[in-house]
Scaffold this active site. Structure first.
Site, short mmCIF file in Angstrom:
data_model
loop_
_atom_site.label_atom_id
_atom_site.label_comp_id
_atom_site.label_asym_id
_atom_site.label_seq_id
_atom_site.Cartn_x
_atom_site.Cartn_y
_atom_site.Cartn_z
N GLY A 192 7.09 4.77 8.85
CA GLY A 192 5.85 6.51 8.13
C GLY A 192 6.61 6.49 9.50
O GLY A 192 7.37 6.61 9.95
N SER A 193 5.24 7.57 9.78
CA SER A 193 5.26 8.52 11.41
C SER A 193 5.80 7.47 12.22
O SER A 193 4.89 6.38 12.27
CB SER A 193 4.42 9.78 11.44
OG SER A 193 2.69 8.99 11.23
N CYS B 50 13.95 10.41 6.25
CA CYS B 50 13.26 9.92 7.64
C CYS B 50 15.07 9.36 8.60
O CYS B 50 15.41 10.53 9.22
CB CYS B 50 13.30 9.30 8.02
SG CYS B 50 13.84 7.64 7.23
N LYS C 179 0.68 -1.23 -0.25
CA LYS C 179 -0.02 -0.35 0.49
C LYS C 179 0.62 1.01 -0.14
O LYS C 179 2.10 1.65 1.17
CB LYS C 179 -0.77 -0.11 0.69
CG LYS C 179 -1.61 1.31 1.30
CD LYS C 179 -2.37 2.14 2.13
CE LYS C 179 -1.54 3.78 2.62
NZ LYS C 179 -1.51 4.26 1.09
N GLU D 250 10.52 16.13 14.55
CA GLU D 250 10.93 15.90 13.30
C GLU D 250 9.80 17.20 12.17
O GLU D 250 8.89 17.01 12.46
CB GLU D 250 10.70 14.19 12.83
CG GLU D 250 11.00 13.91 11.45
CD GLU D 250 10.67 12.56 11.10
OE1 GLU D 250 9.03 12.45 11.73
OE2 GLU D 250 11.58 12.12 10.62
N GLY E 87 2.72 4.39 12.58
CA GLY E 87 3.25 3.30 13.48
C GLY E 87 2.88 2.63 14.60
O GLY E 87 3.14 1.29 15.18
N GLU F 235 9.70 1.25 10.60
CA GLU F 235 10.45 1.74 10.36
C GLU F 235 10.02 3.51 10.58
O GLU F 235 9.37 3.85 9.77
CB GLU F 235 11.38 2.52 8.71
CG GLU F 235 11.66 0.26 8.44
CD GLU F 235 13.31 -0.05 9.64
OE1 GLU F 235 14.04 1.05 9.84
OE2 GLU F 235 13.10 -1.04 9.33
P1 NAP Z 1 2.19 7.90 7.79
O1 NAP Z 1 0.98 9.42 7.71
O2 NAP Z 1 2.88 7.87 8.80
O3 NAP Z 1 2.12 7.41 6.02
C1 NAP Z 1 2.81 6.63 5.73
C2 NAP Z 1 1.76 5.39 5.47
O4 NAP Z 1 0.68 4.99 5.79
C3 NAP Z 1 1.13 5.48 3.85
O5 NAP Z 1 1.20 5.24 3.25
C4 NAP Z 1 -0.52 6.30 4.87
O6 NAP Z 1 -1.57 6.48 3.84
C5 NAP Z 1 -0.63 5.01 5.74
N1 NAP Z 1 -1.15 5.62 6.41
C6 NAP Z 1 -1.79 6.56 7.48
N2 NAP Z 1 -2.62 6.12 8.11
C7 NAP Z 1 -2.45 4.99 8.55
C8 NAP Z 1 -3.50 4.63 8.76
N3 NAP Z 1 -4.08 4.73 10.59
N4 NAP Z 1 -3.14 2.47 9.75
C9 NAP Z 1 -1.91 2.02 8.55
N5 NAP Z 1 -1.77 3.37 7.46
C10 NAP Z 1 -1.31 4.48 8.02
O7 NAP Z 1 4.04 8.86 7.15
P2 NAP Z 1 4.52 9.44 5.45
O8 NAP Z 1 3.60 10.80 6.26
O9 NAP Z 1 3.93 9.22 4.50
O10 NAP Z 1 5.81 10.08 5.86
C11 NAP Z 1 6.47 10.52 7.01
C12 NAP Z 1 7.38 9.78 7.88
O11 NAP Z 1 7.38 8.81 7.46
C13 NAP Z 1 8.37 10.57 8.87
O12 NAP Z 1 7.89 11.23 9.55
C14 NAP Z 1 9.47 9.71 8.09
O13 NAP Z 1 10.18 9.92 9.11
C15 NAP Z 1 9.15 8.11 8.47
N6 NAP Z 1 9.63 7.39 7.59
C16 NAP Z 1 10.59 6.49 8.11
C17 NAP Z 1 11.37 6.31 7.27
C18 NAP Z 1 12.33 4.68 7.99
O14 NAP Z 1 13.11 3.84 6.89
N7 NAP Z 1 13.22 5.11 8.86
C19 NAP Z 1 11.79 5.71 5.87
C20 NAP Z 1 10.97 7.13 5.58
C21 NAP Z 1 9.77 8.26 6.23
P3 NAP Z 1 -1.70 7.25 3.46
O15 NAP Z 1 -0.82 8.17 2.46
O16 NAP Z 1 -3.08 7.39 2.17
O17 NAP Z 1 -2.10 8.73 4.87
#
Ligand code: NAP
Ligand code: MG
Length: 462
Positions: free
Chosen positions: A207-208, A263, A154, A364, A212, A229
């Site tokens: 993701g965030s 990240c 996804k 962040e 997570g 992650e």
């Molecule tokens: P996010 O809002 O957490 O979204 C990540 C993914 O989760 C997206 O596919 C999102 O779908 C989905 N999602 C949203 N709500 C969800 C829920 N309730 N249950 C399950 N999945 C859900 O993060 P983002 O805004 O895309 O990315 C930024 C964050 O990712 C930052 O905090 C960054 O540090 C982190 N990140 C970490 C790494 C690592 O390897 N540690 C790498 C890259 C990014 P939708 O887009 O459709 O809402």
């Protein structure tokens, strides 16, 4: 079916309309993945490796197409997209090579023979963010397929284009139907359902930290395997005995790459007080050379942010009241130019000296904002570096090798580099400590995250 418009962040033009799928479509995908499992597990290891190599080769053949798609969808410079798509091919080659080397063991025991097997988990759900869509997808797909799982990806709702194309290339490579699928739509619908689905064995989430936490809670209902992650607030620690020119020249790449939407971004530079002013002088030159503009230009170092809404969030960290004085915006040591016209641009911004208590130095930001913070000695540097709930990456800049090792052991982060800002390699494990998550991607370590050890004892007693 409902659709969503996919926007180019540099032009604000619609690139494509993509389906918003719902829980029913996800359930159908899970059923297909489940049905495809037994035959996929039974594919001979050398044949599975061959399929992954063919997949890697197709990614190389389509590198320019995939890179252009990623740049259009995310706004990242084409040079970065090319590197990231190149990495996808490398990931598939690496895990193709690992398929028949992921061995079990025989264990000396009394009364018989004891052996271990690495069993696939079953159906894996991969939830991927928007900042490195195709690269992070491959980090999950490569080891999941190599170890005999089927996988449903996804992508983020706003950046599904390379995921969809990669799944097509997987089919073209000869992956059987149902082995690799992509579902498009909202995290709040598809991500939540994947995390709870009784037929999904594992969720690999990037993701965030906030989402997570929710994924982990939902996965608990069926005791799913989870790897997370998450976010980071990483520090680059620069000592007076470092090669200061090199440290300063490397700083923009360590925090402003992908417009800071990384990240691993070293969003805090901790600099020893005796060289603080000299470092800032050198940094000003390095930042001035960080070209911001059209992401399709190979010379561009930084494009726009991914959406207007995200740009506003980033700008909020520098708003009046966020930097000590109530009515004043955070004072900037450097603010770069941005293009006129359409696009979700945010200037590179350096805050120096920053107070470690300010929000921009603690949270962040996920944008091109750097906090430069002075420290006096090694002990204070360790304390400041670890003064965060995150623990993903970081850098240590010093010519003293004993100090570099002391620091590398003392900083609580999953990925550290010495005299470098590079964090990610196909061959080495990647992941977080503390609230940056758990489980490791990439390297041989990732194989463990997609398989389970089964122990079998065979009695040899008559
Ligand atoms: P996010 O809002 O957490 O979204 C990540 C993914 O989760 C997206 O596919 C999102 O779908 C989905 N999602 C949203 N709500 C969800 C829920 N309730 N249950 C399950 N999945 C859900 O993060 P983002 O805004 O895309 O990315 C930024 C964050 O990712 C930052 O905090 C960054 O540090 C982190 N990140 C970490 C790494 C690592 O390897 N540690 C790498 C890259 C990014 P939708 O887009 O459709 O809402
Ligand atoms: Mg989000």
């Amino acid at each position: 079916m409902a659709t969503t418009k996919i926007i180019n962040p540099a032009t604000e033009q619609v690139i494509k309309e993509v389906a918003i799928q719902g829980a029913e479509e996800l359930d159908a995908a899970v059923a297909r993945a489940l049905a495809a499992g037994p035959a996929w597990r039974a594919v001979a290891p050398s044949d599975r490796a061959r399929l992954l190599r063919r997949f890697a080769g197709l990614v190389e053949d389509h590198l320019e197409e995939l890179a252009a798609l990623e740049t259009a969808n995310v706004g990242k410079p084409i040079s970065e997209s090319r590197d990231e798509v190149g990495m996808v091919a490398e990931v598939f080659y690496f895990y193709a090579g690992a398929v028949d080397k992921h061995r079990g063991a025989t264990v000396p025991v009394a009364g018989g023979v004891d052996m271990t097997f690495h069993e696939p988990l079953g159906v894996v759900g991969a939830i991927v963010p928007w900042n490195f869509p195709i690269a992070i997808m491959s980090w999950k797909v490569g080891p999941a397929l190599a170890t005999g799982n089927t996988i449903i990806v996804k992508p983020a709702e706003i950046t599904p284009l390379t995921a969809l194309r990669l799944a097509e290339l997987g089919l073209e490579a000869g992956l059987p139907e149902g082995v690799l699928q992509v579902v498009t739509g909202k995290g709040s619908v598809l991500g939540t359902r994947l995390s709870e689905h009784p037929d999904v064995a594992k969720v690999a989430f990037t993701g965030s930290t906030e989402v997570g936490r929710e994924v982990m809670a939902r996965a608990s209902g069926t005791i799913k395997r989870v790897t997370l992650e998450l976010g980071g607030k990483s520090a680059s620690v620069i000592f007076a005995d470092a090669d200061l020119e090199k440290a300063a020249a490397s700083t923009p790449g360590g925090v402003f790459a992908n417009a800071g939407q990384d990240c691993c971004a070293r969003s805090r530079a901790l600099v020893q007080r005796s060289v603080f002013d000299r470092y800032l002088e050198l940094l000003a030159d390095a930042v001035a050379a960080w070209t911001v503009g059209d992401p399709t230009d190979p010379a561009t170092k930084m494009g726009p942010l991914v959406t207007a809404a995200h740009r506003d969030v980033v700008a909020g960290f520098l708003a009046p009241g966020m930097g000590g004085s109530p009515d004043q915006p955070v004072a900037l040591a450097h603010r770069g130019p941005v293009p006129d016209g359409p696009g979700f641009w945010h200037p590179v911004s350096v805050v120096a000296p920053a107070d470690p208590a300010w929000r921009m130095a603690r949270e962040e930001i996920f944008g091109p904002v750097l906090a430069v913070i002075p420290f006096d000695d090694e002990e204070e540097a360790v304390r400041l570096a670890n003064d965060t709930p995150f623990g993903l990456s970081g850098s240590i800049w010093t010519r003293d090798s004993a100090r570099s090792l002391r620091m590398a052991r003392a900083v609580q982060a999953g990925n550290l580099s010495v005299n470098s800002n590079s964090s990610v390699r196909v061959q080495t494990s990647f992941g977080g400590m503390k609230q940056s998550g758990f489980g490791r991607e990439l390297g041989l370590e990732a194989l463990a995250a997609y398989s389970e050890v089964k122990n079998v004892f065979v009695s040899t007693v008559d």
